[in-house]
Design a protein around this motif. Sequence first.
Motif, mmCIF file in Angstrom:
data_model
loop_
_atom_site.group_PDB
_atom_site.id
_atom_site.type_symbol
_atom_site.label_atom_id
_atom_site.label_comp_id
_atom_site.label_asym_id
_atom_site.label_seq_id
_atom_site.Cartn_x
_atom_site.Cartn_y
_atom_site.Cartn_z
ATOM 1 N N ARG A 51 17.871 -26.792 -27.479
ATOM 2 C CA ARG A 51 19.010 -26.849 -28.244
ATOM 3 C C ARG A 51 20.094 -27.334 -27.078
ATOM 4 O O ARG A 51 20.080 -26.611 -26.060
ATOM 5 C CB ARG A 51 19.500 -25.823 -29.013
ATOM 6 N N THR A 52 21.359 -28.178 -27.562
ATOM 7 C CA THR A 52 22.381 -28.348 -26.765
ATOM 8 C C THR A 52 23.449 -27.360 -26.752
ATOM 9 O O THR A 52 23.819 -26.991 -27.931
ATOM 10 C CB THR A 52 22.726 -29.874 -27.018
ATOM 11 N N ALA A 53 23.940 -26.735 -25.743
ATOM 12 C CA ALA A 53 24.842 -25.654 -25.433
ATOM 13 C C ALA A 53 25.884 -26.237 -24.528
ATOM 14 O O ALA A 53 25.916 -27.058 -23.829
ATOM 15 C CB ALA A 53 24.289 -24.691 -24.670
ATOM 16 N N THR A 54 27.298 -25.990 -25.236
ATOM 17 C CA THR A 54 28.457 -26.258 -24.427
ATOM 18 C C THR A 54 29.167 -24.929 -24.072
ATOM 19 O O THR A 54 28.892 -23.985 -25.158
ATOM 20 C CB THR A 54 29.342 -27.381 -25.313
ATOM 21 N N ILE A 55 29.917 -25.019 -22.988
ATOM 22 C CA ILE A 55 30.641 -23.776 -22.732
ATOM 23 C C ILE A 55 31.882 -24.333 -22.285
ATOM 24 O O ILE A 55 32.145 -25.119 -21.075
ATOM 25 C CB ILE A 55 29.862 -22.996 -21.563
ATOM 26 N N ALA A 56 33.146 -23.882 -22.789
ATOM 27 C CA ALA A 56 34.423 -24.125 -22.231
ATOM 28 C C ALA A 56 35.018 -23.532 -20.965
ATOM 29 O O ALA A 56 35.200 -24.412 -20.199
ATOM 30 C CB ALA A 56 35.321 -23.810 -23.198
ATOM 31 N N ASP A 57 34.532 -22.257 -20.853
ATOM 32 C CA ASP A 57 35.053 -21.565 -19.551
ATOM 33 C C ASP A 57 34.310 -20.515 -19.467
ATOM 34 O O ASP A 57 33.910 -19.714 -20.279
ATOM 35 C CB ASP A 57 36.660 -21.262 -19.624
ATOM 36 N N ILE A 58 34.069 -20.006 -18.213
ATOM 37 C CA ILE A 58 33.268 -18.687 -17.766
ATOM 38 C C ILE A 58 34.273 -18.063 -16.605
ATOM 39 O O ILE A 58 34.543 -18.640 -15.706
ATOM 40 C CB ILE A 58 31.933 -18.706 -17.122
ATOM 41 N N GLN A 59 34.450 -16.700 -16.881
ATOM 42 C CA GLN A 59 35.106 -15.856 -16.070
ATOM 43 C C GLN A 59 34.494 -14.613 -15.638
ATOM 44 O O GLN A 59 33.645 -14.106 -16.649
ATOM 45 C CB GLN A 59 36.739 -15.659 -16.529
ATOM 46 N N PHE A 60 34.416 -14.453 -14.554
ATOM 47 C CA PHE A 60 33.841 -13.071 -13.934
ATOM 48 C C PHE A 60 34.775 -12.484 -13.127
ATOM 49 O O PHE A 60 35.284 -13.035 -12.058
ATOM 50 C CB PHE A 60 32.391 -13.508 -13.204
ATOM 51 N N ASN A 61 35.023 -11.215 -13.016
ATOM 52 C CA ASN A 61 35.876 -10.193 -12.207
ATOM 53 C C ASN A 61 34.540 -9.641 -11.632
ATOM 54 O O ASN A 61 34.196 -8.510 -12.047
ATOM 55 C CB ASN A 61 36.766 -9.377 -13.032
ATOM 56 N N PRO A 62 34.520 -9.822 -10.119
ATOM 57 C CA PRO A 62 33.550 -8.813 -9.416
ATOM 58 C C PRO A 62 33.832 -7.429 -9.230
ATOM 59 O O PRO A 62 32.996 -6.519 -8.917
ATOM 60 C CB PRO A 62 33.149 -9.752 -8.357
ATOM 61 N N PRO A 81 26.048 -27.556 -35.580
ATOM 62 C CA PRO A 81 26.245 -26.127 -35.026
ATOM 63 C C PRO A 81 25.407 -24.954 -35.715
ATOM 64 O O PRO A 81 25.135 -24.760 -36.851
ATOM 65 C CB PRO A 81 28.077 -25.553 -35.536
ATOM 66 N N PHE A 82 24.754 -24.549 -34.362
ATOM 67 C CA PHE A 82 23.756 -23.214 -34.886
ATOM 68 C C PHE A 82 24.570 -22.054 -34.591
ATOM 69 O O PHE A 82 24.516 -21.009 -35.559
ATOM 70 C CB PHE A 82 22.484 -23.354 -33.917
ATOM 71 N N ILE A 83 25.263 -21.829 -33.566
ATOM 72 C CA ILE A 83 25.788 -20.606 -33.123
ATOM 73 C C ILE A 83 27.105 -21.072 -32.616
ATOM 74 O O ILE A 83 27.123 -21.837 -31.379
ATOM 75 C CB ILE A 83 25.204 -19.691 -32.136
ATOM 76 N N THR A 84 28.367 -20.416 -32.882
ATOM 77 C CA THR A 84 29.694 -20.752 -31.966
ATOM 78 C C THR A 84 30.499 -19.492 -32.051
ATOM 79 O O THR A 84 30.413 -18.639 -32.931
ATOM 80 C CB THR A 84 30.299 -21.933 -32.848
ATOM 81 N N PHE A 85 31.033 -19.255 -30.824
ATOM 82 C CA PHE A 85 32.265 -18.336 -31.031
ATOM 83 C C PHE A 85 33.113 -18.599 -29.836
ATOM 84 O O PHE A 85 32.871 -19.361 -28.942
ATOM 85 C CB PHE A 85 31.460 -16.984 -30.301
ATOM 86 N N ALA A 86 34.351 -17.901 -29.937
ATOM 87 C CA ALA A 86 35.492 -18.381 -29.283
ATOM 88 C C ALA A 86 35.288 -17.536 -27.809
ATOM 89 O O ALA A 86 35.617 -18.157 -26.781
ATOM 90 C CB ALA A 86 36.811 -17.795 -30.017
ATOM 91 N N GLU A 87 35.069 -16.220 -27.793
ATOM 92 C CA GLU A 87 34.725 -15.697 -26.649
ATOM 93 C C GLU A 87 34.022 -14.605 -26.634
ATOM 94 O O GLU A 87 33.549 -13.695 -27.817
ATOM 95 C CB GLU A 87 35.993 -14.825 -26.401
#
Length: 105
Positions: A51-62, A81-87
């Motif tokens: 399946r195709t996945a798209t991601i708007a942004d990824i943030q990580f605080n180490p 759409p199969f699964i979507t979520f804002a965050e």
Amino acid sequence: MTQNKIELEKFRRPVLITAGLLVFYAIAGFFVLPALLQWKLPEMIQQQTGRTATIADIQFNPFAMDFSLQGFELQEKNARPFITFAEFYVDVAVLSSIGHFLLTF
């Protein structure tokens, strides 16, 4: 040289090495890891699920050990759409994990 200068010189190298490692850790955690995940994660999902996945942004605080993934969408093979979520947010409780000898979110 005075005694104080000699003592300061003893600590200079370890302090510089520690500061350099801390800066490297911060740059890798705040910038490199999120960019690498945003680039590779959709490809890995495609390989594993077909399946195709798209991601708007990824943030990580180490330092806080929290991870946030925004604008995720996983599509069916027919592009619906199969699964979507804002965050999607995960906070690893480091001290609790160490105290209980298991990963605590």
